[in-house]
Structure formats: structure tokens, C-alpha cells
Design a protein around this motif. Structure first.
Motif, PDB file in Angstrom:
ATOM      1  N   HIS A 101       5.859   3.729   2.464  1.00  0.00           N
ATOM      2  CA  HIS A 101       6.884   4.702   3.058  1.00  0.00           C
ATOM      3  C   HIS A 101       6.227   5.791   3.770  1.00  0.00           C
ATOM      4  O   HIS A 101       5.232   5.960   3.121  1.00  0.00           O
ATOM      5  CB  HIS A 101       7.754   5.034   2.123  1.00  0.00           C
ATOM      6  N   HIS A 150      15.899   1.629   6.985  1.00  0.00           N
ATOM      7  CA  HIS A 150      14.739   2.635   7.229  1.00  0.00           C
ATOM      8  C   HIS A 150      15.439   4.003   7.637  1.00  0.00           C
ATOM      9  O   HIS A 150      14.882   5.114   7.145  1.00  0.00           O
ATOM     10  CB  HIS A 150      13.619   2.230   8.225  1.00  0.00           C
ATOM     11  N   MET A 190      16.756   6.285   5.142  1.00  0.00           N
ATOM     12  CA  MET A 190      15.931   6.923   4.038  1.00  0.00           C
ATOM     13  C   MET A 190      15.669   8.438   4.293  1.00  0.00           C
ATOM     14  O   MET A 190      14.972   8.755   5.280  1.00  0.00           O
ATOM     15  CB  MET A 190      14.580   6.007   4.185  1.00  0.00           C
ATOM     16  N   CYS A 196      11.428   9.438   6.293  1.00  0.00           N
ATOM     17  CA  CYS A 196      10.321   8.176   6.207  1.00  0.00           C
ATOM     18  C   CYS A 196      10.164   7.795   7.670  1.00  0.00           C
ATOM     19  O   CYS A 196      10.832   7.616   8.544  1.00  0.00           O
ATOM     20  CB  CYS A 196      11.216   6.930   5.554  1.00  0.00           C
ATOM     21  N   GLU A 205       7.467   5.679   8.067  1.00  0.00           N
ATOM     22  CA  GLU A 205       6.715   4.316   8.488  1.00  0.00           C
ATOM     23  C   GLU A 205       7.898   3.388   8.237  1.00  0.00           C
ATOM     24  O   GLU A 205       8.811   3.167   7.180  1.00  0.00           O
ATOM     25  CB  GLU A 205       5.962   4.180   7.339  1.00  0.00           C
ATOM     26  N   TYR A 206       7.930   2.365   9.207  1.00  0.00           N
ATOM     27  CA  TYR A 206       9.271   1.411   9.356  1.00  0.00           C
ATOM     28  C   TYR A 206       8.951   0.593   8.023  1.00  0.00           C
ATOM     29  O   TYR A 206       7.892  -0.050   7.749  1.00  0.00           O
ATOM     30  CB  TYR A 206       8.962   0.334  10.666  1.00  0.00           C
ATOM     31  N   CYS A 207       9.972   0.567   7.208  1.00  0.00           N
ATOM     32  CA  CYS A 207       9.961   0.063   5.855  1.00  0.00           C
ATOM     33  C   CYS A 207      11.024  -1.066   5.782  1.00  0.00           C
ATOM     34  O   CYS A 207      11.126  -1.855   4.716  1.00  0.00           O
ATOM     35  CB  CYS A 207      10.125   1.007   4.767  1.00  0.00           C
TER      36      CYS A 207
HETATM   37 CU   LIG Z   1      10.942   3.807   6.281  1.00  0.00          CU
END
Ligand SMILES: [Cu+2]
Length: 158
Positions: free
Chosen positions: A104, A147, A150, A139, A141-143
Motif C-alpha cells: 500500500h 483502492h 482507502m 493510498c 499504490e494500486y492495491c
Molecule cells: Cu491502494
């Protein structure tokens, strides 16, 4: 060996620039003590909830340190714990964060706080909050599917 004058100048310039850049990194790392904000402390990602300080996420007053508070975050798809934190204006805060599942991001919008949270690693950043207001943590960072949902919030209060 004959070398053209301009070629010599260009070579000297290149080598000098290299020495300057490497010296800058060297002084920054070994004299000023700068280091990347992650990957130095490890943690078992399956036991985050049982491992201090992540068994108690949130803001904790500390004594005898260079900072006033520890702010502990646990990230997992698709949320941060805690979701809202109130910080007194002017407090020096060490943010300590990790993730329980996937990679993340941890960006505090409008500040220079921008960390990557990796499973198995603890990320840290120390910052003084000198401006009152609301700070959104996102966030970056693609999670996964949630996403975009978040986020978390820091409120710096007088
Ligand atoms: Cu994310």
C-alpha cells in the motif's frame, strides 16, 4: 594519443560531475544520516496484530526521544487503522506504519510524507506538524478493487 580539446573538456566535465554527485550522496548518507524511509525494520506480516507497536495503532505520547509522539498505522485492503487522528499543533511525530497484506501507499497530501508500505517491512517518517488543518492520507499504490476508497485523516488542532 591525440584528443580534441572539446572532447577533453567534456570528459573532465563528466568525471567532475560524477565525483560531485557521488560526494553529495556520500555526505547525505554517512554524515547527515539520511536514509530511505522504509525497508530497514522487518516484521512478520501474519503477526502484525500481535507485534508491538502495531498491536496498539494510534497516537502515543513518548518521553526522552527526539519526537513527541509515535503515530502507529496498520494498513490492509482497503483501510488504515486508525481512521482519524488528532495531533496537537507543533508536535513532532514519528509515523510508524506497516501493512498486513499487499503493498500500500502512505501519502499525506500536501506534505512531504510519502511512503511505500510493504508486507514484512516497517516504514517510518518523522515530521513536525506546524500548520493546523486537515490532512488526507491516501493510498498511492494500486492495491485492488477498493483502492480508491482507502484513506485516513490527520487533524492538526490548536
Ligand atoms: Cu491502494
Amino acid at each position: 594519443m591525440h584528443m580534441h580539446k572539446f572532447e577533453k573538456i567534456w570528459l573532465i566535465f563528466g568525471v567532475t560531475a560524477l565525483i560531485v554527485f557521488l560526494s553529495t550522496i556520500g555526505v547525505s548518507a554517512f554524515y547527515l544520516g539520511n536514509k530511505p524511509p522504509s525497508c530497514l525494520t522487518t516484521i512478520n506480516p501474519n503477526k502484525v496484530d500481535q507485534t508491538a507497536p502495531f498491536n496498539k495503532p494510534g497516537l502515543h505520547k513518548v518521553e526522552g526521544k527526539d519526537w513527541d509522539y509515535d503515530l502507529v498505522y496498520v494498513a490492509q485492503t482497503f483501510a488504515y487503522n486508525p481512521t482519524v487522528v488528532k495531533i496537537p499543533l507543533g508536535a513532532r511525530v514519528r509515523i510508524v506504519a506497516t501493512t498486513k497484506d499487499v503493498v500500500h501507499g502512505f501519502e499525506v497530501a500536501g506534505t512531504n510524507i510519502n511512503m511505500m508500505l510493504e508486507p514484512g517491512y516497517v516504514s517510518e517518517f518523522t515530521k513536525t506538524f506546524n500548520k493546523a488543518g486537515e490532512y488526507l492520507i491516501v493510498c498511492n499504490e494500486y492495491c485492488g478493487a477498493g483502492h480508491h476508497l482507502m484513506s485516513s485523516k490527520i487533524e492538526v488542532i490548536k
